[in-house]
Design a protein around this motif. Structure first.
Motif, PDB file in Angstrom:
ATOM      1  N   UNK A  61     -49.929  42.201  13.470  1.00  0.00           N
ATOM      2  CA  UNK A  61     -50.616  43.310  14.140  1.00  0.00           C
ATOM      3  C   UNK A  61     -52.122  43.172  13.945  1.00  0.00           C
ATOM      4  N   UNK A  62     -52.513  42.902  12.707  1.00  0.00           N
ATOM      5  CA  UNK A  62     -53.929  42.832  12.382  1.00  0.00           C
ATOM      6  C   UNK A  62     -54.608  41.665  13.098  1.00  0.00           C
ATOM      7  N   UNK A  63     -53.875  40.582  13.252  1.00  0.00           N
ATOM      8  CA  UNK A  63     -54.440  39.414  13.945  1.00  0.00           C
ATOM      9  C   UNK A  63     -54.897  39.792  15.355  1.00  0.00           C
ATOM     10  N   UNK A  64     -54.088  40.587  16.027  1.00  0.00           N
ATOM     11  CA  UNK A  64     -54.421  40.897  17.415  1.00  0.00           C
ATOM     12  C   UNK A  64     -55.137  42.230  17.597  1.00  0.00           C
ATOM     13  N   UNK A  65     -55.111  43.089  16.563  1.00  0.00           N
ATOM     14  CA  UNK A  65     -55.698  44.415  16.737  1.00  0.00           C
ATOM     15  C   UNK A  65     -56.737  44.791  15.699  1.00  0.00           C
ATOM     16  N   UNK A  66     -56.887  43.997  14.687  1.00  0.00           N
ATOM     17  CA  UNK A  66     -57.799  44.357  13.621  1.00  0.00           C
ATOM     18  C   UNK A  66     -57.150  45.364  12.687  1.00  0.00           C
ATOM     19  N   UNK A 120     -48.308  51.250  19.405  1.00  0.00           N
ATOM     20  CA  UNK A 120     -47.238  51.351  20.394  1.00  0.00           C
ATOM     21  C   UNK A 120     -47.176  50.070  21.219  1.00  0.00           C
ATOM     22  N   UNK A 121     -48.353  49.693  21.699  1.00  0.00           N
ATOM     23  CA  UNK A 121     -48.433  48.538  22.599  1.00  0.00           C
ATOM     24  C   UNK A 121     -47.975  47.274  21.878  1.00  0.00           C
ATOM     25  N   UNK A 122     -48.394  47.136  20.638  1.00  0.00           N
ATOM     26  CA  UNK A 122     -48.069  45.903  19.927  1.00  0.00           C
ATOM     27  C   UNK A 122     -46.611  45.864  19.472  1.00  0.00           C
ATOM     28  N   UNK A 174     -58.467  38.821  15.413  1.00  0.00           N
ATOM     29  CA  UNK A 174     -59.378  39.305  14.372  1.00  0.00           C
ATOM     30  C   UNK A 174     -59.166  38.469  13.111  1.00  0.00           C
ATOM     31  N   UNK A 175     -60.244  37.904  12.620  1.00  0.00           N
ATOM     32  CA  UNK A 175     -60.116  37.094  11.410  1.00  0.00           C
ATOM     33  C   UNK A 175     -61.159  37.529  10.380  1.00  0.00           C
TER      34      UNK A 175
END
Lengths: 476, 656
Positions: free
Chosen positions: A139-144, A163-165, A296-297
């Motif tokens: 989740x964090x990879x794509x959304x922070x 929700x989306x993820x 997000x990295x």
């Protein structure tokens, strides 16, 4: 979701472990009575009645609160019940993720009536805790991070993103086939000679220089990593995404295109096989959109948001990561395609050739007497001869789940102490299982030698270490 | 503006008395000596050579106008030609008579065009009807004819370096007949024809000696023909055609140098470059026949390496007592019509009394040549190239006009190509010496290390170590450059020196790029060595995985078992260390005290017991008794063992 598996007895039906609930909440968001619903940021399945959601969340909160009294820093990680097992995780302060897994069960026919037996001890805490942790990482990879999203758009934006993820992501969780490898969440590295590796280095550096927007690059071959400009933890989750989601989705055209390339580009007389796996599928299409997934990295410190461009030629894939402050245009994509395509094609065939030479030198691989899993905590390198090639749907193993569970148990033992250890287990089914831990490395071997004794098994493993791991320091 | 004059006259010219009505000046290409003959020699002959040793002054009788005057090698014998029939000789050997003796040409009615010394006592007369090869017998004051050849000669040319005389024959003059001389022998080389632009009708002498020059370029003898622009054909300009003249085999047209202009030209060869001076534009251009524009195998066409430029302005230093030299030096007129140009690199101004050597300056070429790959090809062939190459490399990595990585890669590859060739030559020489010594064969010649061999230590000292310390360069670029250099070395199978690896590690560590370092080590890009393993060990406190990397490396080296034991003991992995050393079969030679010390430090009594017992058993096995010998210095540990486990716990000697 549940697909019964026919077991030995004709009347017995086996149901593997499955996902029952998955929710994210923050107890600070609705501290007052009657506002409990505000705590819930995401709940799966969504159809569950509101009060039940509140009840379940409340229960978890209570358990965590209760266990805190025993150890304030380490509240409960999981809760075992007859029917299911709950896993708790607090990836960011006050944000809790909970995954409820239904225990595997066997439906027996007793006197003409179906009776369900729950197999409470079949699933491993360590495996599913890792799965939950991975959910967050992905989740964090794509959304922070949650916190950053809150800063940017408040709780509504966070709910929207969750929700989306997770709506899609949870469908790809295959809880029944999770095992030791999920604990490691390692990276498979492509074996390569020095010279070819240096050529790849040189290629990556040149590309980064020519496409001067590129911040990080990763290079993979055959779904195995060769080079990562990203830090280890970010690469770990990106690797997981690439190998379990992105690559499998694109593997079909690749296979079909072996003899008749799908797209042959003429770029200065050089044919190339390069194509974008993210972003535009066809550059020639006037309608093509030049939008790439954002990742997000380095969220711990610099917190960077990047475009993820994945470009592939034959079996070689390169990920170019570019700061999202830069808008990616058609011109850039065309430049990238014409620059990277031919060189990557050339490099891919170089690697392929070198690889087959090396294989020939090392001799034809005989089907060994044993299967093993190797993992190095230092560089996350993993190697498994137990698992088949991962596909989008499931990771196939070639051994019985019973044995996989023993491996998991040995791993749990290892994680309890720091010292080097060795554990040898004789399984019910004539298999020998050896677990070895040396410094930061773990090795699990499954031997299929019916009448072997302990000494012989020990000798076998020594031999294996001498052949497979002779270039590393592995205490025996 | 950056310096662009890539040619210059040497700073220390040979000075002589300028030519005048009373002073005749001659130049001998073989000894590079200038003869100033005053009044036919009666008032003195002053000979100035390239160094003081070859400079002499003497007098001789005025017996008429001197046409040609030359010393034999080592100034042993002087030959003077005054008439077209004979040449006079004077011995300059101590203890021999100083009186002149004379030799007439043997062929009747022939007139002598000139003569050349081919040895200290061998001379060739070239007449209009052939050549005559003599041995001079100074003690007998006479000459002995060795060999002669009849042939109609228009003019001749001599290349002293290769001892080749070229004769222009036939009516047109374009059929050239070379002869080669070596210690008493004269051999004919197959003749060849120079292609003329137009054949005049009626036939007349069409090839002038002014348009031909001979020089060795890259160790090969070439006949250079200045082919003038022909009006008839739509030709853009004159060209220089190079005929390769091998000692054996036939002469072949090999290179064409395009001058792209017309007018009066003169040729020099400096540092294997063909220099073409163009008088009307007062510029010169340089050609390098090793830089190939076209890839045709037989004939290659060359353009000037860099645009034409004039020779660097030159000021004649005024000589005389210091008090007098208050006046500023006088600018010298370059490309003067009074200049004479000689091979390979000599320019003489007889009217001013100077002889200069022409020199090529590399830095201006660097400024003029934008293509770094081509520039490297050019520089690698030059004699004094090292520092220039090194500075080009440094500039390529720094500043506003730094090159991109593919150019840098190309340059590294070119340098390492030369480096590898040298290493291979050196290696095969060493091999030949080793095998030759055992067989008593004469040793072969040791390969010469030219300045073009830029090895790793040169690169490290002059380029890379300074470059990596630059703060204004991105670390990404620094690492990319270092990896590119290592890649290039590997590509040429040159063993990389560990200081380069240390530089890589230092740079990575400095920028906290440990994961990158880890990956490099994982793929063995940084080759294993003990120093490297120790360096890694020292990084453990900042990057814990370095410990594992270091141990792996020590293991692979397979000669570092002691180091592994030390590392493990320092980590209190006493049992691990013991199992390791037993695994490699070294446990009979290890120090019991060292292990017992380490075990005691862990404060784990059972561990101490185990280790102690192991050594008791070893003692039993080796010496037949479990006791430690005094030499092992384990008394303290025995006492400790007794104290903790009791005396009875000590192993009893088993009777054998």
């Amino acid at each position: 979701m549940i697909s019964p598996r026919m077991a030995t007895g004709a009347q017995e039906k086996q149901y593997p472990a499955s996902l029952l609930n998955f929710f994210v909440y923050n107890p600070k968001f609705g501290p007052k009575e009657g506002e409990e619903e505000k705590k819930i940021l995401f709940y799966h399945p969504n159809e569950v009645e509101k009060n039940e959601k509140i009840r379940n969340v409340g229960l978890c909160e209570a358990i965590i609160q209760f266990t805190r009294t025993f150890c304030p820093t380490k509240p409960a990680k999981s809760l075992h019940t007859q029917k299911n097992r709950q896993f708790f995780c607090e990836p960011e302060e006050n944000f809790w993720m909970v995954m409820v897994v239904r225990n595997p069960m066997i439906e027996k026919n007793k006197d003409g009536k179906p009776v369900v037996e729950y197999q409470e001890e079949e699933i491993l805490d360590s495996v599913y805790s890792s799965v939950l942790q991975q959910c967050y990482s992905m989740y964090k990879l794509f959304n922070g991070t949650f916190a950053r999203t809150m800063e940017a758009g408040g709780v509504d934006l966070l709910k929207q993103r969750l929700e989306k993820f997770f709506y899609r992501y949870l469908q790809t969780l295959h809880l029944q086939s999770c095992d030791l490898l999920d604990i490691f969440s390692g990276i498979s590295f492509f074996p390569l000679d020095k010279m070819t590796y240096l050529k790849i280095q040189s290629f990556v550096n040149r590309m980064e220089e020519s496409l001067n927007l590129v911040k990080y690059t990763a290079f993979l071959y055959n779904d195995q990593l060769i080079w990562s400009g990203l830090e280890q933890d970010d690469m770990r989750i990106l690797y997981k995404y690439l190998t379990t989601s992105l690559f499998p989705r694109h593997s079909e055209p690749e296979l079909a295109g072996r003899d008749s390339p799908m797209r042959l580009e003429m770029a200065g007389n050089l044919l190339h096989y390069g194509r974008f796996l993210t972003g535009p599928s066809n550059l020639k299409d006037p309608e093509a959109k030049f939008r790439f997934p954002k990742i997000f990295v380095n969220t711990e410190n610099t917190y960077e948001e990047l475009h993820l461009i994945v470009y592939k030629a034959m079996s070689a894939a390169v990920c170019f990561m570019i700061n999202t402050s830069v808008e990616l245009t058609r011109e850039f994509c065309e430049q990238l395609d014409s620059l990277v395509g031919p060189q990557l094609t050339l490099l891919a065939s170089d690697i392929c050739e070198q690889y087959s030479i090396n294989r020939r030198i090392s001799g034809p691989e005989k089907e060994p007497q044993f299967k093993f899993i190797y993992f190095n905590h230092m560089n996350l390198a993993e190697k498994s001869t137990i698992h088949m090639r991962k596909t989008a749907s499931v990771s196939l193993t070639s051994v019985h789940p019973e044995l996989m569970k023993i491996l998991g148990d040995i791993n749990s033992d290892f994680s309890r102490v720091d010292d080097d250890e060795e554990i040898i287990v004789k399984a019910m089914t004539d298999y020998w299982i050896v677990g070895k831990k040396s410094d930061q490395r773990e090795l699990y071997v499954i031997l299929n030698q019916k009448n072997a004794n302990l000494i012989e098994v020990n000798e076998e493993v020594k031999k294996l270490c001498a052949t497979q791991f002779n270039n590393i320091f592995f205490l025996d | 503006m950056s310096e662009e004059h890539y040619l210059e006259l040497c700073g220390n010219p040979v000075q002589f008395e300028n030519a005048s009505s009373v002073n005749n000046v001659f130049f001998d290409e073989a000894n590079k000596q200038v003869f100033a003959v005053r009044s036919g020699g009666a008032t003195g002959v002053v000979v100035k050579g390239p160094d003081d040793k070859s400079s002499v002054a003497f007098r001789m009788d005025d017996k008429g106008e001197v046409k040609c005057i030359k010393f034999s090698f080592g100034n042993k014998i002087l030959a003077v030609q005054r008439t077209s029939k004979s040449v006079e000789f004077i011995n300059f050997i101590p203890d021999l008579l100083h009186l002149e003796y004379s030799q007439e040409c043997k062929t009747k009615n022939a007139s002598i065009l000139g003569f050349c010394w081919t040895n200290w006592n061998e001379i060739v007369f070239i007449t209009d009807q052939g050549i005559e090869f003599y041995q001079v017998l100074p003690d007998k004051r006479s000459l002995k004819l060795q060999k002669s050849q009849s042939i109609n000669v228009n003019w001749y040319m001599y290349c002293p370096v290769t001892s080749v005389i070229l004769l222009s024959t036939t009516v047109l003059g374009n059929m050239l007949q070379p002869f080669f001389f070596r210690s008493g022998t004269m051999s004919k080389i197959s003749k060849f024809e120079i292609e003329l632009p137009v054949v005049s009708k009626p036939a007349k002498l069409s090839l002038s000696e002014r348009d031909i020059a001979m020089a060795t370029i890259y160790g090969q003898l070439y006949v250079m023909y200045l082919k003038h622009h022909s009006r008839a054909v739509n030709n853009p300009g004159a060209e220089v055609v190079l005929y390769h003249l091998p000692r054996e085999g036939t002469c072949k047209k090999m290179h064409v140098l395009k001058l792209n202009t017309t007018g009066k030209f003169a040729l020099n060869v400096v540092d294997n470059l063909v220099v073409v001076h163009h008088q009307s534009s007062q510029t010169s251009m340089i050609f390098d026949i090793k830089l190939r524009d076209t890839d045709s195998s037989t004939l290659s066409v060359h353009q000037p390496v860099v645009p034409a430029r004039s020779i660097h302005p030159y000021k004649i230093p005024l000589t005389g007592p210091p008090a007098v030299t208050t006046a500023t030096p006088v600018p010298c007129e370059l490309y003067s019509s009074t200049w004479s140009v000689f091979q390979p690199d000599i320019i003489i101004s007889a009217s001013e009394g100077y002889l200069w050597y022409l020199q090529v300056k590399l830095q201006p070429v660097v400024n003029l040549m934008k293509d770094k790959g081509k520039l490297m090809d050019f520089l690698l062939q030059r004699r004094d190239c090292k520092m220039v190459i090194v500075s080009v490399c440094f500039q390529m990595l720094n500043g506003p006009d730094k090159s991109n990585l593919s150019v840098i890669a190309t340059v590294f590859d070119k340098l390492n190509q030369v480096y590898k060739e040298y290493l291979e030559a050196e290696q095969s020489y060493t091999m030949a010496v080793e095998t030759g010594q055992s067989r008593g064969n004469p040793a072969q010649k040791r390969p010469v290390r030219t300045q073009a061999v830029i090895d790793q230590s040169d690169m490290y000292t002059h380029v890379l170590s300074q470059f990596t310390e630059k703060v204004d360069v991105s670390h990404k670029f620094i690492i990319a450059v270092l990896m590119e250099y290592i890649r290039s070395l590997n590509q040429f199978q040159i063993t990389v020196q560990h200081y380069l690896y240390e530089l890589v590690i230092k740079t990575l560590v400095h920028h906290n790029l440990f994961y990158m370092l880890h990956q490099f080590l994982q793929y063995h890009v940084l080759s294993d060595s003990k120093p490297l393993a120790c360096l890694l060990l020292s990084l453990e406190s900042t990057y814990p995985p370095a410990h594992q990397l270091s141990l792996d490396m020590l293991k692979r080296l397979s000669t570092a078992n002691d180091e592994i034991v030390e590392v493990l003991l320092s980590k209190h992995q006493v049992l691990g260390a013991l199992r390791f050393i037993r695994g490699v079969g070294g446990h009979d030679n290890i120090s019991a005290r060292k292990f017992l010390d380490a075990a005691k430090q862990t404060r784990e009594e059972m561990l101490f017991y185990t280790i102690f017992r192991f050594f008791e058993q070893r003692n039993q096995r080796i010496r037949g008794s479990p006791h430690f010998t005094p030499g092992e210095h384990c008394e303290e540990h025995v006492a400790y063992f007794k104290q903790v486990f009791g005396e009875q716990a000590l192993m009893k000697p088993t009777a054998s």
